[in-house]
Enzyme design. Structure first.
Site, short mmCIF file in Angstrom:
data_model
loop_
_atom_site.label_atom_id
_atom_site.label_comp_id
_atom_site.label_asym_id
_atom_site.label_seq_id
_atom_site.Cartn_x
_atom_site.Cartn_y
_atom_site.Cartn_z
N TYR A 15 0.73 -1.24 -0.32
CA TYR A 15 -0.25 0.27 0.12
C TYR A 15 0.64 1.18 0.06
O TYR A 15 1.04 1.88 -1.31
CB TYR A 15 -0.86 0.16 1.21
CG TYR A 15 -1.73 1.19 1.86
CD1 TYR A 15 -2.56 1.85 0.48
CD2 TYR A 15 -2.34 1.39 2.44
CE1 TYR A 15 -3.15 3.08 0.82
CE2 TYR A 15 -2.38 2.58 3.08
CZ TYR A 15 -3.23 3.69 2.02
OH TYR A 15 -4.09 4.49 2.38
N LYS A 89 1.87 -6.08 9.27
CA LYS A 89 1.57 -5.06 9.74
C LYS A 89 0.40 -5.41 10.67
O LYS A 89 0.08 -4.60 10.58
CB LYS A 89 1.42 -4.39 8.88
CG LYS A 89 0.57 -4.05 7.15
CD LYS A 89 0.33 -2.77 6.57
CE LYS A 89 -0.78 -3.39 5.82
NZ LYS A 89 -1.30 -2.31 4.47
N SER A 129 6.93 4.02 13.34
CA SER A 129 5.43 4.28 13.45
C SER A 129 5.30 4.96 14.04
O SER A 129 6.24 4.84 14.81
CB SER A 129 4.38 2.08 13.22
OG SER A 129 3.10 2.73 13.87
N TYR A 154 3.82 -6.45 16.91
CA TYR A 154 3.58 -5.50 15.93
C TYR A 154 4.60 -4.09 16.48
O TYR A 154 5.74 -3.72 15.31
CB TYR A 154 2.88 -5.70 15.16
CG TYR A 154 2.84 -3.97 14.25
CD1 TYR A 154 2.89 -4.25 12.53
CD2 TYR A 154 2.32 -2.86 15.21
CE1 TYR A 154 3.31 -3.21 11.99
CE2 TYR A 154 2.32 -1.49 13.28
CZ TYR A 154 3.02 -2.18 12.63
OH TYR A 154 2.72 -0.71 12.01
N LYS A 158 8.51 -2.55 15.36
CA LYS A 158 8.85 -0.95 14.57
C LYS A 158 9.78 -0.96 16.31
O LYS A 158 11.04 0.45 15.36
CB LYS A 158 7.93 -0.47 14.81
CG LYS A 158 6.92 -0.63 13.90
CD LYS A 158 7.69 -0.07 12.52
CE LYS A 158 6.71 -1.62 10.73
NZ LYS A 158 7.26 -1.38 9.48
N PHE A 223 -15.16 1.37 17.39
CA PHE A 223 -15.13 0.77 18.56
C PHE A 223 -14.90 1.70 20.25
O PHE A 223 -13.81 2.00 20.03
CB PHE A 223 -13.38 0.33 18.38
CG PHE A 223 -13.64 -1.31 17.42
CD1 PHE A 223 -14.19 -1.76 17.38
CD2 PHE A 223 -12.26 -1.36 16.60
CE1 PHE A 223 -14.71 -3.11 16.94
CE2 PHE A 223 -12.30 -2.28 15.75
CZ PHE A 223 -13.54 -3.31 16.12
N ARG A 300 -12.09 -2.04 21.50
CA ARG A 300 -11.64 -3.31 20.54
C ARG A 300 -10.13 -3.42 21.75
O ARG A 300 -9.22 -2.39 22.11
CB ARG A 300 -10.71 -2.73 19.46
CG ARG A 300 -9.66 -3.33 18.83
CD ARG A 300 -9.72 -3.15 17.56
NE ARG A 300 -8.91 -1.84 17.18
CZ ARG A 300 -8.03 -1.48 15.64
NH1 ARG A 300 -8.94 -2.25 14.83
NH2 ARG A 300 -8.04 -0.63 15.96
N GLY A 302 -6.96 -2.99 23.76
CA GLY A 302 -5.29 -2.94 22.55
C GLY A 302 -4.88 -1.23 21.91
O GLY A 302 -4.57 -0.44 21.84
C1 UD1 Z 1 -2.31 1.05 14.68
C2 UD1 Z 1 -0.97 1.65 14.82
C3 UD1 Z 1 -0.78 1.94 13.88
C4 UD1 Z 1 -0.13 0.63 12.98
C5 UD1 Z 1 -1.79 0.21 12.66
C6 UD1 Z 1 -1.47 -1.48 11.58
C7 UD1 Z 1 -1.33 2.97 17.04
C8 UD1 Z 1 -1.88 4.47 17.20
N1 UD1 Z 1 -1.20 2.67 15.87
O1 UD1 Z 1 -3.34 1.75 14.22
O2 UD1 Z 1 1.07 2.38 14.24
O3 UD1 Z 1 0.19 1.04 11.68
O4 UD1 Z 1 -2.15 0.14 13.64
O5 UD1 Z 1 -3.17 -2.02 11.64
O6 UD1 Z 1 -0.74 1.98 17.96
N2 UD1 Z 1 -11.86 1.50 14.35
C9 UD1 Z 1 -13.00 1.29 14.57
N3 UD1 Z 1 -14.49 0.59 13.95
C10 UD1 Z 1 -13.11 -0.01 12.83
C11 UD1 Z 1 -11.65 -0.38 12.22
C12 UD1 Z 1 -11.19 0.75 13.63
O7 UD1 Z 1 -13.89 1.93 15.49
O8 UD1 Z 1 -13.64 -1.38 11.91
C13 UD1 Z 1 -11.15 2.89 15.48
C14 UD1 Z 1 -9.97 2.34 15.80
O9 UD1 Z 1 -10.73 2.09 17.31
C15 UD1 Z 1 -9.00 3.52 15.86
C16 UD1 Z 1 -9.02 3.79 14.61
O10 UD1 Z 1 -10.88 3.94 14.01
O11 UD1 Z 1 -9.47 4.21 16.80
C17 UD1 Z 1 -8.58 3.42 14.48
O12 UD1 Z 1 -7.89 2.19 14.09
P1 UD1 Z 1 -7.17 1.60 12.80
O13 UD1 Z 1 -6.99 1.66 11.38
O14 UD1 Z 1 -7.59 0.50 12.81
O15 UD1 Z 1 -5.38 2.11 12.73
P2 UD1 Z 1 -4.88 2.82 14.18
O16 UD1 Z 1 -5.59 1.04 15.31
O17 UD1 Z 1 -4.81 3.89 15.45
#
Ligand code: UD1
Length: 344
Positions: A15, A89, A129, A154, A158, A223, A300, A302
Site C-alpha cells: 500500500y 502489519k 510508526s 507488531y 518497529k 470501537f 477494541r 489494545g
Molecule cells: C494501529 C497503530 C499503527 C499501525 C496500525 C496497523 C497506534 C496508535 N496505531 O493503528 O501504528 O500501523 O495499527 O494496523 O497504535 N476503528 C473502529 N472500527 C473499525 C476499525 C477501527 O472504530 O472497524 C477505530 C479504532 O478503534 C481506532 C481508529 O478506528 O480508534 C483507527 O483504527 P485503525 O485504522 O485500526 O488504526 P490504529 O489502530 O490507530
C-alpha cells in the site's frame, strides 16, 4: 547524460510502498521493487506503470531469503539507497503469531542492512510508526517523547527495528538512516490506479468504511464511545498516502544531499490534526454522499485513546508538510474502492 539514482524499495508492491514508487519515479529516480507478494498482487506493478509511464524493475523476493536478497544487490550494482517497507502489519495477528512478526519484520531488516553494508549502499529510509509512542503523555506528540513499552509484537518490531538501525549505524560510519514515524495512512492515488487492498476482513478503519459503503460489510462497528475525548471515540491523525509517499522522497533527498545532522534521525509524518472516529465517519458521509451504516460497540482491546502528531520537525528540517485535504483523501479512498468493486 547522467543516469538517475536507482532506489531499492522493499515492499514496493504494498500500500504505502506502491505510492512511494510512483512518487520516486515522478521525482526522477529509477526504482527497483523487492516484494514477495505475500500481501499484494502483481497488478500493482501495472497500476504504477499506468500512472508514471515507466515500469519499475521488480524482483519477487522475500527479504528473509538472504541469498535471494544478496543476488538482487549483486545483480544491480547501481543501487544507491533503500527504502524498507517489507513487513507484516496486522496488530491482532502479531499477538496470535508473534514469532512470525519477529522473524518477518526483524530478519528482513537485518538481511537488508547486511547487504547494504556489504555493497556500500549507505542511505536507508525506514517505515516506522507512531505506535512507538504508545499513549503519549503530551499531545501533539513530538519525536523527543519517550518511546513507551510496545502494546503488541507488531509495535515491538518497529521499536526494535529502530534500535537495530541505530546500532548498525553506530558501528558503520557510512550508514545513514531516516526513521519515518507514520501516523494513520489513508486514501489512495487520485488516479484510482493503486490503493489499499487488505486481504480478508479489514482491520483498519478506512478500508472497513469503504467496504461497508460498497456493500461488502453490513455495518461499521465503532470501537468505543466512552473514551476521555470530546465525543468519546478515539482520536487519530489520518495522513494521506500520497503526502506520506512524498515524505519518503524528501527524506531520501535529505540523506543523499548529506543534510542530516545525525546518522539516524526520526521524523513524525502526520498532519498535526486529530480526528475522532465519529468525526471521520461524518466527514466520509459528507465528502462522498454515501450512506454508511454504523453502530457503537465496545472498545477494541489494545487501542490507544488518542494520538496525533506534532509534525514541526518534518516541516522545518525536511521541508515536508501534509497538503491534501481530508475530504479529497476520503473521496480518493472511496473512488479506489468503487473502481476495484466495479461500482459506477
Ligand atoms: C494501529 C497503530 C499503527 C499501525 C496500525 C496497523 C497506534 C496508535 N496505531 O493503528 O501504528 O500501523 O495499527 O494496523 O497504535 N476503528 C473502529 N472500527 C473499525 C476499525 C477501527 O472504530 O472497524 C477505530 C479504532 O478503534 C481506532 C481508529 O478506528 O480508534 C483507527 O483504527 P485503525 O485504522 O485500526 O488504526 P490504529 O489502530 O490507530
Amino acid at each position: 547524460m547522467t543516469t538517475a539514482p536507482l532506489i531499492l524499495i522493499t515492499g514496493g508492491a504494498g500500500y504505502i510502498g506502491s505510492h512511494t514508487v510512483v512518487a520516486l519515479q515522478q521525482a526522477g529516480f529509477d526504482t527497483i521493487i523487492v516484494d514477495d507478494l505475500s500481501n499484494s498482487e502483481p497488478g500493482v506493478i501495472d497500476g504504477i506503470t499506468r500512472i508514471t509511464g515507466v515500469r519499475p524493475h521488480f524482483e519477487q523476493v522475500d527479504c528473509c531469503d538472504k541469498p535471494a536478497l544478496a543476488a538482487v544487490f549483486d545483480n544491480h550494482p547501481a543501487i544507491t539507497a533503500a527504502i524498507h517497507f517489507a513487513a507484516s502489519k496486522s496488530v491482532g495477528e502479531s499477538v496470535r503469531q508473534p514469532l512470525k512478526y519477529y522473524r518477518n519484520n526483524l530478519l528482513s531488516l537485518i538481511n537488508l542492512l547486511d547487504e547494504m553494508i556489504r555493497h556500500h549502499v549507505d542511505q536507508l529510509v525506514f517505515s516506522s510508526s507512531c505506535t512507538v509512542y504508545g499513549q503519549p503523555d503530551h499531545l501533539p506528540v513530538a519525536e523527543d517523547e519517550p518511546v513507551k513499552p510496545a502494546m503488541s509484537p507488531y509495535g515491538n518490531t518497529k521499536q526494535i527495528g529502530e534500535e537495530i538501525i541505530r546500532d548498525a549505524a553506530a558501528a558503520n560510519d557510512r550508514l545513514q538512516a531516516v526513521l519515518l514515524r507514520y501516523f494513520n495512512p489513508i486514501g489512495a492515488h487520485p488516479s484510482a490506479e493503486i490503493g489499499e487492498r487488505p486481504a480478508g476482513v479489514p482491520q483498519n478503519l478506512v478500508p472497513f468504511i469503504t467496504q461497508t459503503a460498497a456493500g461488502l460489510r453490513n455495518e461499521l462497528s465503532i470501537f468505543g464511545d466512552d473514551y476521555n475525548t470530546p465525543d468519546g471515540s478515539c482520536i487519530r491523525d489520518y495522513i494521506n498516502v500520497v503526502d506520506l509517499a512524498k515524505a519518503h522522497v524528501t527524506a531520501l533527498h535529505y540523506l543523499l544531499e548529506r543534510k542530516n545532522a545525525q546518522p539516524v534521525e526520526a521524523f513524525n509524518i502526520g498532519t498535526g490534526r486529530g480526528l475522532s472516529v465519529l468525526e471521520l465517519i461524518a466527514l466520509f458521509r459528507k465528502a462522498t454522499g454515501v450512506d454508511l451504516p454504523a453502530k457503537i460497540v465496545g472498545r477494541r482491546p489494545g487501542d490507544i485513546e488518542q494520538v496525533w502528531a506534532n509534525p514541526q520537525k518534518a516541516n522545518d528540517v525536511l521541508g515536508w508538510r501534509a497538503l491534501e485535504t481530508i475530504d479529497d483523501t476520503l473521496r480518493s479512498a472511496w473512488n479506489w474502492e468503487k473502481r476495484i468493486r466495479k461500482i459506477t
